[in-house]
Design a protein around this motif. Structure first.
Motif, PDB file in Angstrom:
ATOM      1  N   CYS A   1       0.846  -1.190   0.000  1.00 24.56           N
ATOM      2  CA  CYS A   1       0.000   0.000   0.000  1.00 24.56           C
ATOM      3  C   CYS A   1       0.879   1.236   0.000  1.00 24.56           C
ATOM      4  CB  CYS A   1      -0.934   0.009   1.213  1.00 24.56           C
ATOM      5  SG  CYS A   1      -0.065   0.192   2.802  1.00 24.56           S
ATOM      6  N   THR A   2       0.264   2.383  -0.198  1.00 24.38           N
ATOM      7  CA  THR A   2       0.970   3.658  -0.133  1.00 24.38           C
ATOM      8  C   THR A   2       0.924   4.178   1.298  1.00 24.38           C
ATOM      9  OG1 THR A   2       0.470   4.223  -2.424  1.00 24.38           O
ATOM     10  CG2 THR A   2       0.973   6.059  -0.938  1.00 24.38           C
ATOM     11  N   GLY A   3       2.038   4.708   1.777  1.00 26.50           N
ATOM     12  CA  GLY A   3       2.040   5.262   3.124  1.00 26.50           C
ATOM     13  C   GLY A   3       3.442   5.463   3.659  1.00 26.50           C
TER      14      GLY A   3
ATOM     15  N   VAL B   1       6.504   5.406   0.945  1.00 29.70           N
ATOM     16  CA  VAL B   1       6.594   4.441  -0.142  1.00 29.70           C
ATOM     17  C   VAL B   1       5.241   4.375  -0.848  1.00 29.70           C
ATOM     18  CG1 VAL B   1       5.967   2.512   1.370  1.00 29.70           C
ATOM     19  CG2 VAL B   1       7.237   2.067  -0.735  1.00 29.70           C
ATOM     20  N   ARG B   2       5.260   4.151  -2.157  1.00 33.62           N
ATOM     21  CA  ARG B   2       4.027   4.036  -2.924  1.00 33.62           C
ATOM     22  C   ARG B   2       3.659   2.564  -3.126  1.00 33.62           C
ATOM     23  NH1 ARG B   2       7.137   7.399  -5.908  1.00 33.62           N
ATOM     24  NH2 ARG B   2       7.381   5.772  -7.509  1.00 33.62           N
ATOM     25  N   GLU B   3       2.379   2.291  -3.259  1.00 31.33           N
ATOM     26  CA  GLU B   3       1.925   0.928  -3.512  1.00 31.33           C
ATOM     27  C   GLU B   3       2.597   0.377  -4.769  1.00 31.33           C
ATOM     28  OE1 GLU B   3      -2.189  -1.640  -4.224  1.00 31.33           O
ATOM     29  OE2 GLU B   3      -2.280   0.535  -3.890  1.00 31.33           O
TER      30      GLU B   3
ATOM     31  N   ASN C   1       5.714  -2.494   8.415  1.00 26.56           N
ATOM     32  CA  ASN C   1       4.455  -1.880   8.815  1.00 26.56           C
ATOM     33  C   ASN C   1       4.325  -0.547   8.082  1.00 26.56           C
ATOM     34  OD1 ASN C   1       2.175  -0.867  10.035  1.00 26.56           O
ATOM     35  ND2 ASN C   1       3.005  -0.883  12.118  1.00 26.56           N
ATOM     36  N   ILE C   2       3.442  -0.503   7.106  1.00 29.81           N
ATOM     37  CA  ILE C   2       3.222   0.702   6.304  1.00 29.81           C
ATOM     38  C   ILE C   2       1.838   1.238   6.628  1.00 29.81           C
ATOM     39  CG2 ILE C   2       3.089   1.661   3.963  1.00 29.81           C
ATOM     40  CD1 ILE C   2       4.850  -0.698   3.051  1.00 29.81           C
ATOM     41  N   GLN C   3       1.779   2.502   7.037  1.00 27.13           N
ATOM     42  CA  GLN C   3       0.519   3.107   7.450  1.00 27.13           C
ATOM     43  C   GLN C   3       0.160   4.263   6.514  1.00 27.13           C
ATOM     44  OE1 GLN C   3      -1.448   2.063   9.899  1.00 27.13           O
ATOM     45  NE2 GLN C   3      -0.076   0.488  10.730  1.00 27.13           N
ATOM     46  N   ASN C   4      -1.149   4.324   6.147  1.00 19.39           N
ATOM     47  CA  ASN C   4      -1.610   5.415   5.288  1.00 19.39           C
ATOM     48  C   ASN C   4      -1.610   6.746   6.029  1.00 19.39           C
ATOM     49  OD1 ASN C   4      -2.156   3.943   2.912  1.00 19.39           O
ATOM     50  ND2 ASN C   4      -3.994   3.104   3.843  1.00 19.39           N
TER      51      ASN C   4
END
Length: 448
Positions: A356-358, A402-404, A430-433
């Motif tokens: 995902c993006t975040g 980072v982008r999806e 762990n990527i959070q929007n």
């Protein structure tokens, strides 16, 4: 200690004394260590002794006496009185290539660094394994060769010789099979005795805590650090410790040759900020403790300067050649611009896309270390071969966006990826929007 005094003790009586909570005298400890080296204590008795120490503990006085006796069980190095001889010890982490940059940086400041290092242990990488990814590098040197290298270059990074603290080799082997490795007095005496055998004027300890460290909590790390500092000072070395976090890897690389590249970047003043901070902070403590600067902060600035101006890199180049690396290889690696073609590289590089993006808010260093081991970067058992080329590169680190679909990491491997490897590394991030990010300080405390 006279022969009469030594003959006054029986090993079974000493075992009974400790098992009942008694306190050994300095002379009794010296007798025990001598008996371990001479094998007058058999394996069963040694196991019983170690278990009694684990269960009953040791006083600070006993631990200092044990450390001195272990130090004196073999060769104790001797240096000219005017040499400021120092070293550093890390309790082990993920992506920890600090020693590769720290030793030559200190030597460039006129400090002498006979750094005795080890190989990978469990999920943590070993300094010698990293250096042996450089063609020709020789980690085994005689005492005479070490002295020559320290005299001409100022530093070396070598393995423990057979003559240094021989008592520790037998004791550690027995600890490994008797479930006594976690004993605090035995941990401290094992570490500090080897440093004391280097006849150091100052020692700095990097005691790590967190997911990727052996000590999981700050409280555990602080207890170990204080004990090591007290014992280090007790045997005559000016010792300090920094408590540092190890939830995420140091820098952007995990794996031997990959970490050498990053250490060389640091020696050009271009390495990742966390690696640079550790090198300069640990080096600053040692410069201060040897009296070469007026404060640790002054030391930080001095180490930063030799990293930026190329002096540390030049010293590293000389050290490599003294330790067997051909001049053409050393000069290629240590030139003013990066040229890493001489280092081994993996056949395949597999990107790891973001789901995902975040914002990358966390990376599990332990999961990454275990995956790096599965790729072949470390050992499952003593004596296993190491693949110096493989490992993990983090294209994004904690705090970066980072982008999806964008690659946030790369897996460097020579064989098909182990089953579930991509899923495992994806789960480590762990990527959070939407997330309010707060950077955790790398250095949590200083212990004196």
């Amino acid at each position: 200690m006279s022969m009469y005094e030594m003959n006054c003790w029986r090993t079974p009586d000493l075992l009974a004394k400790k098992s009942e909570g008694g306190i050994f005298s300095e002379q009794e400890i010296a007798f025990i260590v001598r008996s371990i080296c001479d094998r007058n204590i058999d394996d069963c008795q040694l196991g019983a002794l170690l278990m009694s120490v684990k269960l009953r503990g040791m006083t600070d006085g006993e631990t200092i006496a044990l450390t001195k006796a272990m130090r004196d069980s073999g060769t104790v190095m001797s240096w000219p009185i005017d040499w400021p001889v120092v070293d550093k010890h890390s309790t082990g982490g993920v992506g920890d290539k600090v020693s590769l940059a720290l030793a030559p940086a200190l030597a460039a400041m006129g400090v002498r660094v006979p750094m005795i290092s080890g190989r990978g242990l469990a999920h943590t990488g070993g300094t010698l394994d990293k250096l042996e990814s450089i063609p020709g590098f020789r980690a085994s040197m005689s005492e005479r060769e070490i002295y020559d290298c320290i005299g001409s270059v100022g530093c070396c990074i070598v393995g423990q010789t057979a003559d240094i603290v021989p008592a520790d080799r037998r004791m550690y082997s027995a600890r490994d099979v008797t479930s006594t490795v976690p004993s605090m007095p035995l941990i401290v005496s094992s570490i500090i005795s080897k440093k004391a055998a280097e006849s150091l004027k100052a020692l700095v300890l990097d005691v790590k805590f967190g997911r990727g460290a052996f000590m999981k909590t700050r409280e555990e790390a602080e207890k170990l650090a204080q004990k090591m500092v007290d014992v280090g000072n007790g045997v005559g070395m000016r010792t300090t410790a920094l408590l540092t976090t190890m939830d995420v890897p140091i820098g952007r690389t995990i794996g031997n040759a990959l970490e050498v590249r990053e250490a060389l970047d640091c020696l050009r003043g271009q390495g990742p900020p966390d690696l640079h901070q550790l090198v300069t902070s640990l080096g600053g403590e040692l410069l201060y403790n040897t009296g070469l600067v007026e404060s640790p902060n002054d030391g930080v600035r001095e180490i930063h300067e030799v990293l930026v101006n190329g002096a540390a890199r030049t010293t590293f180049c000389k050290m490599l050649q003294k330790q067997g690396v051909p001049a053409v290889v050393a000069e290629s690696l240590c030139g003013p611009t990066a040229d890493y073609q001489m280092l081994p590289s993996a056949k395949y590089i597999t990107p790891v896309p973001a789901h995902c993006t975040g914002l990358l808010v966390d990376v599990d260093s332990l999961k990454l270390a275990v995956l790096s081991l599965a790729l072949g970067a470390g050992r499952k058992r003593v004596g296993d071969p190491v693949n110096h080329a493989v490992g993990i590169v983090l294209l994004k680190v904690v705090g970066e966006r980072v982008r999806e679909g964008e690659a946030w990491a790369q897996l460097h491997h020579d064989e098909p990826l182990p089953q579930g490897a991509l899923q495992e590394i994806k789960q480590s991030a762990n990527i959070q929007n939407t997330y309010t990010f707060q950077q955790v300080p790398l250095i949590a405390a200083k212990i004196m």
